[in-house]
Design a protein around this motif. Structure first.
Motif, PDB file in Angstrom:
ATOM      1  N   LEU A   1      -4.248 -16.131 -90.683  1.00  0.00           N
ATOM      2  CA  LEU A   1      -5.263 -16.113 -89.636  1.00  0.00           C
ATOM      3  C   LEU A   1      -6.021 -14.782 -89.623  1.00  0.00           C
ATOM      4  O   LEU A   1      -7.223 -14.744 -89.348  1.00  0.00           O
ATOM      5  CB  LEU A   1      -4.622 -16.367 -88.266  1.00  0.00           C
ATOM      6  CG  LEU A   1      -4.035 -17.758 -88.051  1.00  0.00           C
ATOM      7  CD1 LEU A   1      -3.363 -17.841 -86.682  1.00  0.00           C
ATOM      8  CD2 LEU A   1      -5.111 -18.828 -88.183  1.00  0.00           C
ATOM      9  N   PHE A   2      -5.318 -13.691 -89.930  1.00  0.00           N
ATOM     10  CA  PHE A   2      -6.003 -12.397 -90.018  1.00  0.00           C
ATOM     11  C   PHE A   2      -6.973 -12.391 -91.188  1.00  0.00           C
ATOM     12  O   PHE A   2      -8.104 -11.915 -91.067  1.00  0.00           O
ATOM     13  CB  PHE A   2      -4.991 -11.263 -90.157  1.00  0.00           C
ATOM     14  CG  PHE A   2      -5.614  -9.896 -90.237  1.00  0.00           C
ATOM     15  CD1 PHE A   2      -6.425  -9.417 -89.214  1.00  0.00           C
ATOM     16  CD2 PHE A   2      -5.390  -9.078 -91.343  1.00  0.00           C
ATOM     17  CE1 PHE A   2      -7.011  -8.151 -89.284  1.00  0.00           C
ATOM     18  CE2 PHE A   2      -5.960  -7.811 -91.419  1.00  0.00           C
ATOM     19  CZ  PHE A   2      -6.776  -7.352 -90.389  1.00  0.00           C
ATOM     20  N   ALA A   3      -6.547 -12.925 -92.322  1.00  0.00           N
ATOM     21  CA  ALA A   3      -7.443 -13.009 -93.479  1.00  0.00           C
ATOM     22  C   ALA A   3      -8.668 -13.851 -93.156  1.00  0.00           C
ATOM     23  O   ALA A   3      -9.791 -13.499 -93.528  1.00  0.00           O
ATOM     24  CB  ALA A   3      -6.686 -13.588 -94.674  1.00  0.00           C
ATOM     25  N   ASP A   4      -8.477 -14.949 -92.432  1.00  0.00           N
ATOM     26  CA  ASP A   4      -9.615 -15.783 -92.025  1.00  0.00           C
ATOM     27  C   ASP A   4     -10.572 -15.001 -91.139  1.00  0.00           C
ATOM     28  O   ASP A   4     -11.793 -15.108 -91.277  1.00  0.00           O
ATOM     29  CB  ASP A   4      -9.118 -17.022 -91.275  1.00  0.00           C
ATOM     30  CG  ASP A   4      -8.357 -17.994 -92.156  1.00  0.00           C
ATOM     31  OD1 ASP A   4      -8.480 -17.901 -93.397  1.00  0.00           O
ATOM     32  OD2 ASP A   4      -7.632 -18.836 -91.597  1.00  0.00           O
ATOM     33  N   PHE A   5     -10.026 -14.220 -90.220  1.00  0.00           N
ATOM     34  CA  PHE A   5     -10.833 -13.403 -89.315  1.00  0.00           C
ATOM     35  C   PHE A   5     -11.681 -12.407 -90.101  1.00  0.00           C
ATOM     36  O   PHE A   5     -12.874 -12.253 -89.843  1.00  0.00           O
ATOM     37  CB  PHE A   5      -9.909 -12.673 -88.339  1.00  0.00           C
ATOM     38  CG  PHE A   5     -10.611 -11.888 -87.281  1.00  0.00           C
ATOM     39  CD1 PHE A   5     -10.888 -12.456 -86.042  1.00  0.00           C
ATOM     40  CD2 PHE A   5     -10.990 -10.573 -87.496  1.00  0.00           C
ATOM     41  CE1 PHE A   5     -11.539 -11.734 -85.046  1.00  0.00           C
ATOM     42  CE2 PHE A   5     -11.635  -9.835 -86.519  1.00  0.00           C
ATOM     43  CZ  PHE A   5     -11.915 -10.423 -85.285  1.00  0.00           C
ATOM     44  N   LEU A   6     -11.061 -11.757 -91.073  1.00  0.00           N
ATOM     45  CA  LEU A   6     -11.783 -10.774 -91.882  1.00  0.00           C
ATOM     46  C   LEU A   6     -12.923 -11.443 -92.657  1.00  0.00           C
ATOM     47  O   LEU A   6     -14.014 -10.873 -92.782  1.00  0.00           O
ATOM     48  CB  LEU A   6     -10.829 -10.083 -92.848  1.00  0.00           C
ATOM     49  CG  LEU A   6      -9.716  -9.226 -92.232  1.00  0.00           C
ATOM     50  CD1 LEU A   6      -8.798  -8.706 -93.324  1.00  0.00           C
ATOM     51  CD2 LEU A   6     -10.289  -8.072 -91.418  1.00  0.00           C
ATOM     52  N   ARG A   7     -12.667 -12.626 -93.167  1.00  0.00           N
ATOM     53  CA  ARG A   7     -13.707 -13.331 -93.938  1.00  0.00           C
ATOM     54  C   ARG A   7     -14.904 -13.661 -93.065  1.00  0.00           C
ATOM     55  O   ARG A   7     -16.050 -13.519 -93.503  1.00  0.00           O
ATOM     56  CB  ARG A   7     -13.121 -14.599 -94.554  1.00  0.00           C
ATOM     57  CG  ARG A   7     -12.088 -14.324 -95.650  1.00  0.00           C
ATOM     58  CD  ARG A   7     -11.608 -15.605 -96.306  1.00  0.00           C
ATOM     59  NE  ARG A   7     -10.555 -15.336 -97.279  1.00  0.00           N
ATOM     60  CZ  ARG A   7      -9.258 -15.574 -97.070  1.00  0.00           C
ATOM     61  NH1 ARG A   7      -8.854 -16.123 -95.930  1.00  0.00           N
ATOM     62  NH2 ARG A   7      -8.371 -15.280 -98.004  1.00  0.00           N
ATOM     63  N   VAL A   8     -14.657 -14.095 -91.839  1.00  0.00           N
ATOM     64  CA  VAL A   8     -15.769 -14.354 -90.925  1.00  0.00           C
ATOM     65  C   VAL A   8     -16.536 -13.067 -90.659  1.00  0.00           C
ATOM     66  O   VAL A   8     -17.759 -13.084 -90.492  1.00  0.00           O
ATOM     67  CB  VAL A   8     -15.263 -14.977 -89.603  1.00  0.00           C
ATOM     68  CG1 VAL A   8     -16.419 -15.167 -88.624  1.00  0.00           C
ATOM     69  CG2 VAL A   8     -14.572 -16.304 -89.859  1.00  0.00           C
ATOM     70  N   GLY A   9     -15.833 -11.935 -90.654  1.00  0.00           N
ATOM     71  CA  GLY A   9     -16.464 -10.637 -90.453  1.00  0.00           C
ATOM     72  C   GLY A   9     -17.177 -10.102 -91.677  1.00  0.00           C
ATOM     73  O   GLY A   9     -17.691  -8.981 -91.657  1.00  0.00           O
ATOM     74  N   GLY A  10     -17.212 -10.878 -92.757  1.00  0.00           N
ATOM     75  CA  GLY A  10     -17.972 -10.490 -93.937  1.00  0.00           C
ATOM     76  C   GLY A  10     -17.177  -9.792 -95.020  1.00  0.00           C
ATOM     77  O   GLY A  10     -17.762  -9.298 -95.993  1.00  0.00           O
ATOM     78  N   LEU A  11     -15.854  -9.762 -94.894  1.00  0.00           N
ATOM     79  CA  LEU A  11     -15.021  -9.110 -95.900  1.00  0.00           C
ATOM     80  C   LEU A  11     -14.415 -10.155 -96.839  1.00  0.00           C
ATOM     81  O   LEU A  11     -14.172 -11.291 -96.450  1.00  0.00           O
ATOM     82  CB  LEU A  11     -13.901  -8.304 -95.240  1.00  0.00           C
ATOM     83  CG  LEU A  11     -14.348  -7.225 -94.250  1.00  0.00           C
ATOM     84  CD1 LEU A  11     -13.138  -6.510 -93.673  1.00  0.00           C
ATOM     85  CD2 LEU A  11     -15.291  -6.237 -94.908  1.00  0.00           C
ATOM     86  N   GLU A  12     -14.158  -9.741 -98.063  1.00  0.00           N
ATOM     87  CA  GLU A  12     -13.515 -10.602 -99.041  1.00  0.00           C
ATOM     88  C   GLU A  12     -12.064 -10.159 -99.204  1.00  0.00           C
ATOM     89  O   GLU A  12     -11.799  -9.019 -99.595  1.00  0.00           O
ATOM     90  CB  GLU A  12     -14.236 -10.519-100.388  1.00  0.00           C
ATOM     91  CG  GLU A  12     -13.615 -11.385-101.468  1.00  0.00           C
ATOM     92  CD  GLU A  12     -14.283 -11.203-102.820  1.00  0.00           C
ATOM     93  OE1 GLU A  12     -13.756 -11.756-103.803  1.00  0.00           O
ATOM     94  OE2 GLU A  12     -15.314 -10.494-102.896  1.00  0.00           O
ATOM     95  N   VAL A  13     -11.144 -11.041 -98.868  1.00  0.00           N
ATOM     96  CA  VAL A  13      -9.720 -10.729 -98.995  1.00  0.00           C
ATOM     97  C   VAL A  13      -9.276 -11.119-100.404  1.00  0.00           C
ATOM     98  O   VAL A  13      -9.134 -12.291-100.726  1.00  0.00           O
ATOM     99  CB  VAL A  13      -8.890 -11.474 -97.934  1.00  0.00           C
ATOM    100  CG1 VAL A  13      -7.399 -11.135 -98.093  1.00  0.00           C
ATOM    101  CG2 VAL A  13      -9.373 -11.105 -96.532  1.00  0.00           C
TER     102      VAL A  13
END
Length: 243
Positions: free
Chosen positions: A134-146
């Motif tokens: 869920l944290f990785a999903d949050f970061l992706r919405v914020g424009g980051l690539e995990v």
């Protein structure tokens, strides 16, 4: 004097905050108010309850009386479990309760990565795999690539709070990937401030940790920049990483 306010759940890694205040070495005051953690469990239902408006509101009066100028909900999992839109509403509710600028640790990670010009990140999470996802999903919405993710599967903040240098370094190294521009360690129960220089030296890249970015976010809300290299690349005057 700039007074930064933090709502911190329970008692695990909170001693990172007076350490940061000391390392800032300027006219910055860090005011910490503890909120009721409820059930200590890295489970989505428990985390959503921990970050509920009622629990946050209970700590706000004490924080207002302290003279704080900004407030950060210093809990990563208790914010990103709501998703991007839900976490935004959580912050808006906190700002209304506080009567001051507000944010949370989850948004602090996104803002800090942007500050450094970082887009590709690796995540070293203490949480179980589903919560880490869920944290990785949050970061992706914020424009980051995990580009890489490591989960330690720890259920309680109390256990995370017992980790020392060896465990933190092992997690960061296990999470890192060659293509990652920074490594993120998202748990405010994890003591990391004493190890920031070691972590960045070992990985040869910026390391962003929950308590570190929480204080940086409070400073950002207060429109303050502080040069404190002992707190990592994020606290240098100029971003060192470019996209």
């Amino acid at each position: 004097m700039t007074a930064l306010g933090f709502l911190y759940p329970g008692h695990s890694g909170e001693d990172d905050y007076p350490r940061i205040e000391q390392l800032l070495g300027s006219d910055i005051r860090v005011d910490l108010v503890h909120t009721d953690i409820g059930e200590d469990a890295h489970r989505v239902d428990a985390l959503r309850e921990m970050g509920s408006t009622g629990r946050l509101a209970a700590g706000m009066e004490q924080l207002r009386l302290s003279g704080a100028e900004t407030v950060v909900w210093a809990c990563t999992s208790g914010s990103f479990v709501y998703g991007w839109e839900g976490a935004q509403e959580q912050v808006r509710a906190l700002a209304r309760l506080a009567g001051m600028p507000a944010s949370s640790t989850s948004f602090a990670f996104v803002h800090a990565a942007r500050e450094l010009g970082v887009r590709r990140v690796a995540v070293g999470a203490t949480y179980p795999q589903d919560v880490a996802g869920l944290f990785a999903d949050f970061l992706r919405v914020g424009g980051l690539e995990v580009v890489a993710q490591r989960s330690s599967g720890i259920v309680t903040a109390a256990e995370v709070g017992t980790w020392g240098e060896e465990e933190v370094l092992t997690l960061a190294r296990a999470a890192d990937a060659a293509e990652a521009q920074a490594v993120l360690l998202p748990d405010t129960a994890l003591h990391t401030v004493a190890y920031l220089r070691l972590l960045e030296k070992a990985l040869s890249k910026p390391v962003l940790t929950a308590n570190q970015v929480s204080v940086w976010e409070g400073l950002r809300l207060a429109d303050r920049r502080v040069n404190a290299p002992s707190l990592g690349t994020l606290f240098t005057r100029e971003p060192l990483v470019q996209m």
